[in-house]
Design a protein around this motif. Sequence first.
Motif, PDB file in Angstrom:
ATOM      1  N   ASN A  43       0.830  -1.207   0.000  1.00 58.26           N
ATOM      2  CA  ASN A  43       0.000   0.000   0.000  1.00 58.26           C
ATOM      3  C   ASN A  43       0.865   1.257   0.000  1.00 58.26           C
ATOM      4  O   ASN A  43       0.610   2.221  -0.742  1.00 58.26           O
ATOM      5  CB  ASN A  43      -0.903   0.039   1.231  1.00 58.26           C
ATOM      6  N   ARG A  44       1.871   1.254   0.844  1.00 60.33           N
ATOM      7  CA  ARG A  44       2.709   2.441   1.025  1.00 60.33           C
ATOM      8  C   ARG A  44       3.469   2.808  -0.243  1.00 60.33           C
ATOM      9  O   ARG A  44       3.687   3.982  -0.535  1.00 60.33           O
ATOM     10  CB  ARG A  44       3.689   2.165   2.167  1.00 60.33           C
ATOM     11  N   GLY A  47       1.617   5.205  -2.630  1.00 57.24           N
ATOM     12  CA  GLY A  47       1.151   6.455  -2.039  1.00 57.24           C
ATOM     13  C   GLY A  47       0.219   6.267  -0.865  1.00 57.24           C
ATOM     14  O   GLY A  47      -0.384   7.230  -0.405  1.00 57.24           O
ATOM     15  N   GLY A  48       0.064   5.022  -0.378  1.00 54.72           N
ATOM     16  CA  GLY A  48      -0.823   4.753   0.743  1.00 54.72           C
ATOM     17  C   GLY A  48      -2.190   4.264   0.346  1.00 54.72           C
ATOM     18  O   GLY A  48      -3.092   4.197   1.186  1.00 54.72           O
ATOM     19  N   LEU A  49      -2.389   3.891  -0.915  1.00 56.44           N
ATOM     20  CA  LEU A  49      -3.704   3.420  -1.371  1.00 56.44           C
ATOM     21  C   LEU A  49      -4.111   2.147  -0.640  1.00 56.44           C
ATOM     22  O   LEU A  49      -3.333   1.195  -0.522  1.00 56.44           O
ATOM     23  CB  LEU A  49      -3.677   3.129  -2.867  1.00 56.44           C
ATOM     24  N   ARG A 317      -5.883  13.776   3.704  1.00 62.33           N
ATOM     25  CA  ARG A 317      -4.828  13.109   2.954  1.00 62.33           C
ATOM     26  C   ARG A 317      -5.352  12.684   1.596  1.00 62.33           C
ATOM     27  O   ARG A 317      -6.444  12.119   1.480  1.00 62.33           O
ATOM     28  CB  ARG A 317      -4.307  11.881   3.704  1.00 62.33           C
ATOM     29  N   SER A 319      -4.123  10.467  -1.808  1.00 63.06           N
ATOM     30  CA  SER A 319      -3.136   9.517  -2.322  1.00 63.06           C
ATOM     31  C   SER A 319      -3.469   9.166  -3.760  1.00 63.06           C
ATOM     32  O   SER A 319      -4.636   8.937  -4.103  1.00 63.06           O
ATOM     33  CB  SER A 319      -3.121   8.237  -1.489  1.00 63.06           C
ATOM     34  N   GLY A 321      -1.896   6.536  -6.905  1.00 62.40           N
ATOM     35  CA  GLY A 321      -0.906   5.498  -7.125  1.00 62.40           C
ATOM     36  C   GLY A 321      -1.432   4.346  -7.948  1.00 62.40           C
ATOM     37  O   GLY A 321      -2.588   4.342  -8.402  1.00 62.40           O
ATOM     38  N   GLY A 343       3.578   5.908  -6.346  1.00 66.35           N
ATOM     39  CA  GLY A 343       2.482   6.698  -5.782  1.00 66.35           C
ATOM     40  C   GLY A 343       2.930   8.068  -5.312  1.00 66.35           C
ATOM     41  O   GLY A 343       4.125   8.352  -5.168  1.00 66.35           O
ATOM     42  N   LYS A 345       1.646  11.263  -2.379  1.00 69.59           N
ATOM     43  CA  LYS A 345       0.811  11.526  -1.207  1.00 69.59           C
ATOM     44  C   LYS A 345       0.950  12.980  -0.783  1.00 69.59           C
ATOM     45  O   LYS A 345       2.050  13.534  -0.757  1.00 69.59           O
ATOM     46  CB  LYS A 345       1.230  10.625  -0.044  1.00 69.59           C
ATOM     47  N   GLU A 347      -0.527  15.225   2.553  1.00 65.37           N
ATOM     48  CA  GLU A 347      -1.263  15.120   3.812  1.00 65.37           C
ATOM     49  C   GLU A 347      -1.186  16.416   4.606  1.00 65.37           C
ATOM     50  O   GLU A 347      -0.099  16.944   4.839  1.00 65.37           O
ATOM     51  CB  GLU A 347      -0.715  13.972   4.661  1.00 65.37           C
ATOM     52  N   GLU A 383      10.548   5.728  -0.209  1.00 62.40           N
ATOM     53  CA  GLU A 383       9.697   6.910  -0.082  1.00 62.40           C
ATOM     54  C   GLU A 383      10.570   8.127   0.198  1.00 62.40           C
ATOM     55  O   GLU A 383      11.392   8.122   1.110  1.00 62.40           O
ATOM     56  CB  GLU A 383       8.689   6.712   1.052  1.00 62.40           C
TER      57      GLU A 383
END
Length: 419
Positions: A43-44, A47-49, A317, A319, A321, A343, A345, A347, A383
Amino acid sequence: MIKRFIVGICLLFTAMVFSQQNNSSPYSYYGIGDLKFKGTVENRAMGGLGILPDSIHMNLQNPASYSSLLLTSFTLGSTYSATTLKTDAAESEATRTTLDYLALGIPISRKTALAVGVLPYSSVGYRIENTVVQDDTETFTQFEGEGGLTRVFAGVSYKITPKLSLGADAQYNFGTIETKSITALPSVPVQYPTREINTSDYSGISFNIGAMFQTKINQKYDWFTSATYAPSSKLSSDTERQLATITFAGSSEIIVDEIDVTVGSDDVTLPSKVTLGSGLGLKSKWFVGAEYTFQESNELGNRFDDVTNASFEASHRVSLGGYYTPKYQSFNSYFSKITYRAGLKYEKTGLVLNNESINDYSISLGMGLPLNYFSSNLNLGLELGQRGTTNANLVQENYINVFVSISLNDRWFVKRKYD
């Protein structure tokens, strides 16, 4: 064999998650510290999707995803971080290595799955020194903090139809945060510095519910929609305070006189949070999506009532990606089976200092490397990001995070056809 391996890793992780120092940010001074990302390396790296249901990867952000698992899935993730902390006048470096999560997902039937896991919820880690001269009086202060909260969760997911799944997590949050401040007046005849140590124990239950919907567009493309809601919850806290006058012998602190004070109990509110996401892709080939998270304004804990330059606002936030796999079932090219992820992000963290909002920007890249065991894989990610600002005498954090996880899959609870 794999079951013994999982048990051993669980014991090791449980021992380490309570002892690791997993933060080095002055912004963790506020509230209950920095809230950790609740998600996997997969996920990270996007972009955290947290949109995708997956048959061989756990999605810790949306409990509705558990019922998509075809195999029992065990996952463990870790991060190495290097941060440059920068102000208008100085610059310093900090590094740390953390264990991020451990989770196990178990399909019970074609429609139902269970999941359990443990991960850090928040982290505190800082050391700040400041000297102020006012009216010919020099005041030296030093602030330190460590600790954080850990979250243990158990969840269930049920596939109502082939297109729609629902799920829910119950979470127990607990941990200890210790803060220390030392004040000295070098320019006046005060013999000993004063020290205050606050130790706060937190505990409480929270919940997270989710839904996932997927369908076909033009009989070819897969469209995914995801939603989660975490209602507001309470953490109870018990705080003890130790006041003392001290002296120094080298780098060691020697107590001259001390008083222990029980501050009492108080509640800290965990704000509600809503996440919505959607994306389009071609199964096992590519996917692109976007996700938006809104969290209500946070509140300062009972230990920070005297902080006047800090406030909280609603957190947002965004995201963006996706991933790309050249050829998932390639027999002659290993690189064609690698999943490539990327991705972005943005925030708005919700913390406001000196009237400046503390924002976080990052770009991420990653890949999933297949292993030769029941679709197991090794996931790597990078990241690059920036948090905070040098405006208004604040700190800008430029960080590089390198993360890695392993996802092991196996068949459990298989009935024998022959004795």
